[in-house]
Design a protein around this motif. Structure first.
Motif, PDB file in Angstrom:
ATOM      1  N   LEU A 205      46.793 -27.879  15.474  1.00 16.58           N
ATOM      2  CA  LEU A 205      46.004 -27.678  16.687  1.00 16.58           C
ATOM      3  C   LEU A 205      45.912 -28.979  17.470  1.00 16.58           C
ATOM      4  O   LEU A 205      45.905 -30.055  16.884  1.00 16.58           O
ATOM      5  N   PRO A 206      45.871 -28.893  18.809  1.00 16.03           N
ATOM      6  CA  PRO A 206      45.709 -27.690  19.642  1.00 16.03           C
ATOM      7  C   PRO A 206      46.993 -26.936  19.948  1.00 16.03           C
ATOM      8  O   PRO A 206      46.946 -25.897  20.604  1.00 16.03           O
ATOM      9  N   ARG A 207      48.153 -27.424  19.477  1.00 20.44           N
ATOM     10  CA  ARG A 207      49.424 -26.784  19.822  1.00 20.44           C
ATOM     11  C   ARG A 207      49.443 -25.291  19.485  1.00 20.44           C
ATOM     12  O   ARG A 207      49.945 -24.477  20.259  1.00 20.44           O
ATOM     13  N   ASP A 208      48.909 -24.918  18.321  1.00 23.01           N
ATOM     14  CA  ASP A 208      49.001 -23.543  17.839  1.00 23.01           C
ATOM     15  C   ASP A 208      47.745 -22.715  18.125  1.00 23.01           C
ATOM     16  O   ASP A 208      47.524 -21.691  17.478  1.00 23.01           O
ATOM     17  N   THR A 209      46.941 -23.131  19.084  1.00 20.94           N
ATOM     18  CA  THR A 209      45.670 -22.451  19.344  1.00 20.94           C
ATOM     19  C   THR A 209      45.857 -20.972  19.669  1.00 20.94           C
ATOM     20  O   THR A 209      45.185 -20.101  19.099  1.00 20.94           O
ATOM     21  N   ASP A 210      46.762 -20.652  20.592  1.00 24.68           N
ATOM     22  CA  ASP A 210      46.948 -19.259  20.990  1.00 24.68           C
ATOM     23  C   ASP A 210      47.460 -18.408  19.828  1.00 24.68           C
ATOM     24  O   ASP A 210      47.033 -17.255  19.650  1.00 24.68           O
ATOM     25  N   TYR A 211      48.359 -18.960  19.060  1.00 24.41           N
ATOM     26  CA  TYR A 211      48.907 -18.236  17.909  1.00 24.41           C
ATOM     27  C   TYR A 211      47.811 -17.952  16.884  1.00 24.41           C
ATOM     28  O   TYR A 211      47.672 -16.823  16.391  1.00 24.41           O
ATOM     29  N   LEU A 212      47.003 -18.969  16.573  1.00 25.36           N
ATOM     30  CA  LEU A 212      45.920 -18.778  15.609  1.00 25.36           C
ATOM     31  C   LEU A 212      44.914 -17.756  16.115  1.00 25.36           C
ATOM     32  O   LEU A 212      44.455 -16.893  15.356  1.00 25.36           O
ATOM     33  N   ALA A 213      44.574 -17.822  17.392  1.00 28.03           N
ATOM     34  CA  ALA A 213      43.628 -16.858  17.959  1.00 28.03           C
ATOM     35  C   ALA A 213      44.159 -15.434  17.842  1.00 28.03           C
ATOM     36  O   ALA A 213      43.397 -14.497  17.544  1.00 28.03           O
ATOM     37  N   ALA A 214      45.455 -15.260  18.039  1.00 22.19           N
ATOM     38  CA  ALA A 214      46.047 -13.921  17.923  1.00 22.19           C
ATOM     39  C   ALA A 214      45.970 -13.408  16.489  1.00 22.19           C
ATOM     40  O   ALA A 214      45.685 -12.222  16.249  1.00 22.19           O
ATOM     41  N   ILE A 215      46.218 -14.277  15.520  1.00 20.54           N
ATOM     42  CA  ILE A 215      46.105 -13.879  14.110  1.00 20.54           C
ATOM     43  C   ILE A 215      44.671 -13.452  13.799  1.00 20.54           C
ATOM     44  O   ILE A 215      44.431 -12.418  13.158  1.00 20.54           O
ATOM     45  N   ILE A 216      43.710 -14.230  14.262  1.00 23.83           N
ATOM     46  CA  ILE A 216      42.299 -13.924  13.995  1.00 23.83           C
ATOM     47  C   ILE A 216      41.903 -12.604  14.639  1.00 23.83           C
ATOM     48  O   ILE A 216      41.200 -11.785  14.026  1.00 23.83           O
ATOM     49  N   GLU A 217      42.353 -12.374  15.850  1.00 26.60           N
ATOM     50  CA  GLU A 217      42.010 -11.127  16.546  1.00 26.60           C
ATOM     51  C   GLU A 217      42.551  -9.909  15.806  1.00 26.60           C
ATOM     52  O   GLU A 217      41.981  -8.813  15.879  1.00 26.60           O
ATOM     53  N   GLY A 218      43.629 -10.099  15.059  1.00 32.22           N
ATOM     54  CA  GLY A 218      44.190  -9.001  14.282  1.00 32.22           C
ATOM     55  C   GLY A 218      43.529  -8.782  12.946  1.00 32.22           C
ATOM     56  O   GLY A 218      43.828  -7.809  12.244  1.00 32.22           O
ATOM     57  N   ARG A 219      42.620  -9.667  12.582  1.00 32.29           N
ATOM     58  CA  ARG A 219      41.902  -9.554  11.313  1.00 32.29           C
ATOM     59  C   ARG A 219      40.417  -9.509  11.608  1.00 32.29           C
ATOM     60  O   ARG A 219      39.771 -10.536  11.822  1.00 32.29           O
ATOM     61  N   GLN A 220      39.802  -8.337  11.617  1.00 32.55           N
ATOM     62  CA  GLN A 220      38.389  -8.201  11.963  1.00 32.55           C
ATOM     63  C   GLN A 220      37.485  -9.002  11.039  1.00 32.55           C
ATOM     64  O   GLN A 220      36.415  -9.457  11.438  1.00 32.55           O
ATOM     65  N   ASP A 221      37.914  -9.196   9.792  1.00 37.43           N
ATOM     66  CA  ASP A 221      37.089  -9.941   8.848  1.00 37.43           C
ATOM     67  C   ASP A 221      37.059 -11.425   9.143  1.00 37.43           C
ATOM     68  O   ASP A 221      36.268 -12.166   8.558  1.00 37.43           O
ATOM     69  N   LEU A 222      37.918 -11.897  10.080  1.00 34.10           N
ATOM     70  CA  LEU A 222      37.981 -13.307  10.394  1.00 34.10           C
ATOM     71  C   LEU A 222      37.323 -13.647  11.730  1.00 34.10           C
ATOM     72  O   LEU A 222      37.229 -14.799  12.100  1.00 34.10           O
ATOM     73  N   ILE A 223      36.872 -12.638  12.458  1.00 30.07           N
ATOM     74  CA  ILE A 223      36.288 -12.871  13.775  1.00 30.07           C
ATOM     75  C   ILE A 223      34.842 -13.333  13.629  1.00 30.07           C
ATOM     76  O   ILE A 223      34.084 -12.790  12.833  1.00 30.07           O
ATOM     77  N   ALA A 224      34.466 -14.342  14.413  1.00 30.59           N
ATOM     78  CA  ALA A 224      33.108 -14.893  14.335  1.00 30.59           C
ATOM     79  C   ALA A 224      32.098 -13.833  14.718  1.00 30.59           C
ATOM     80  O   ALA A 224      32.318 -13.029  15.630  1.00 30.59           O
ATOM     81  N   ASP A 225      30.966 -13.836  14.022  1.00 30.02           N
ATOM     82  CA  ASP A 225      29.871 -12.915  14.353  1.00 30.02           C
ATOM     83  C   ASP A 225      29.226 -13.329  15.674  1.00 30.02           C
ATOM     84  O   ASP A 225      29.150 -14.496  15.995  1.00 30.02           O
TER      85      ASP A 225
END
Length: 225
Positions: A205-225
Motif C-alpha cells: 500500500l498505497p499501490r494496491d489500495t483499490d485491489y485490496l478494497a475489492a477483495i474486502i468488498e467481496g468478503r462480507q466478514d471482512l467489511i468494517a462495522d
C-alpha cells in the motif's frame, strides 16, 4: 487467553506510514489486523520508536483497550519488534506472529493455528497449494522445464510458534532482515503446515489500495462495522 499475538510495525514503515495507517474499505491495515486478532488472542503491537505515537493514536481511536504497545530497541526493524513483543508477553507459552502487509486475517486460520500449537507443534504456517504452472528459466530467459507443483505451497500469515522457539530464532538472527520461516528452516526447527485462506494475500500500500478494497468488498466478514 493462553495465546498471544505480536504485530510488528518496523521502522521501514516510517517512510510510508499510509501502508499501516491509511483506511481501506473503512479500516486501516493496522486496525483491521488488530481487530481480527483480538477475537482469538491478546495482542501486542510492537512498534519502532518513530511510529509509536501515530500507532498509539490509531489504536486509541478504535478503543482497543486490551491491546498493548511495546517499543522496539534501535534500529527498530522486524527482529527488534518481535523481541520487544516477546518481552511484553513473557510467560505466555504460545505466540501468533503477524505481518502488517497481510491485512486480511481469517478467523478459521487463527483457530487452526491455535489448535495446532496446543496439540504440540513448535511452529505453524498456513499455506495454500500452488495452482499456477511453474517454469524453470535459464539465465538467458529461456524456459527450460515445467516444474512439478504438487509439493509446492505458498506460505501465508499469521504464523504460530511456541514462545521459546520464536525467542530462540530471534536471538540467533543476524543483521539481515528477520524472516522467521527462513530462520526456522536454517536451525532445523520443525514447521507444521496447515490449510490457509484463499483470500489471504500480501499487498503493498498505497499501490494496491483499490485491489485490496475489492477483495474486502467481496468478503462480507471482512467489511468494517
Amino acid at each position: 487467553m493462553s495465546v498471544a499475538a505480536i504485530v510488528p510495525v518496523p521502522a521501514r514503515f516510517a517512510e510510508r506510514p499510509a501502508a499501516v495507517l491509511a483506511a481501506v474499505a473503512g479500516l486501516s491495515p493496522l486496525e483491521r489486523v488488530v481487530r481480527s486478532l483480538t477475537e482469538t488472542a491478546d495482542v501486542v503491537v510492537a512498534v519502532a520508536e518513530q511510529l509509536r505515537e501515530p500507532v498509539r493514536r490509531a489504536l486509541a481511536g478504535q478503543e482497543f483497550s486490551a491491546v498493548r504497545i511495546a517499543v522496539a530497541e534501535s534500529p527498530g526493524e522486524r527482529a527488534q519488534c518481535v523481541a520487544a513483543g516477546l518481552r511484553e508477553l513473557a510467560g505466555r507459552p504460545h505466540v501468533v506472529l503477524h505481518d502488517i502487509e497481510w491485512p486480511l486475517v481469517g478467523a478459521d486460520v487463527l483457530d487452526r493455528i491455535v489448535a495446532t500449537l496446543r496439540d504440540g507443534a513448535v511452529a505453524v504456517m498456513p499455506a495454500r497449494p500452488v495452482t499456477d504452472s511453474v517454469k524453470s528459466v535459464s539465465a538467458e530467459g529461456v524456459v527450460t522445464a515445467t516444474l512439478d507443483r504438487s509439493q509446492l505451497r505458498t506460505v501465508q500469515y499469521p504464523r504460530g510458534f511456541t514462545a521459546d522457539a520464536l525467542a530462540l530464532l530471534v536471538a540467533q538472527s543476524d543483521s539481515a532482515p528477520f524472516d522467521e520461516l527462513e530462520a526456522a528452516l536454517s536451525t532445523g526447527t520443525e514447521v507444521t503446515v496447515i490449510d490457509g485462506d484463499d483470500a489471504a494475500l500480501s499487498v503493498e500500500l498505497p499501490r494496491d489500495t483499490d485491489y485490496l478494497a475489492a477483495i474486502i468488498e467481496g468478503r462480507q466478514d471482512l467489511i468494517a462495522d
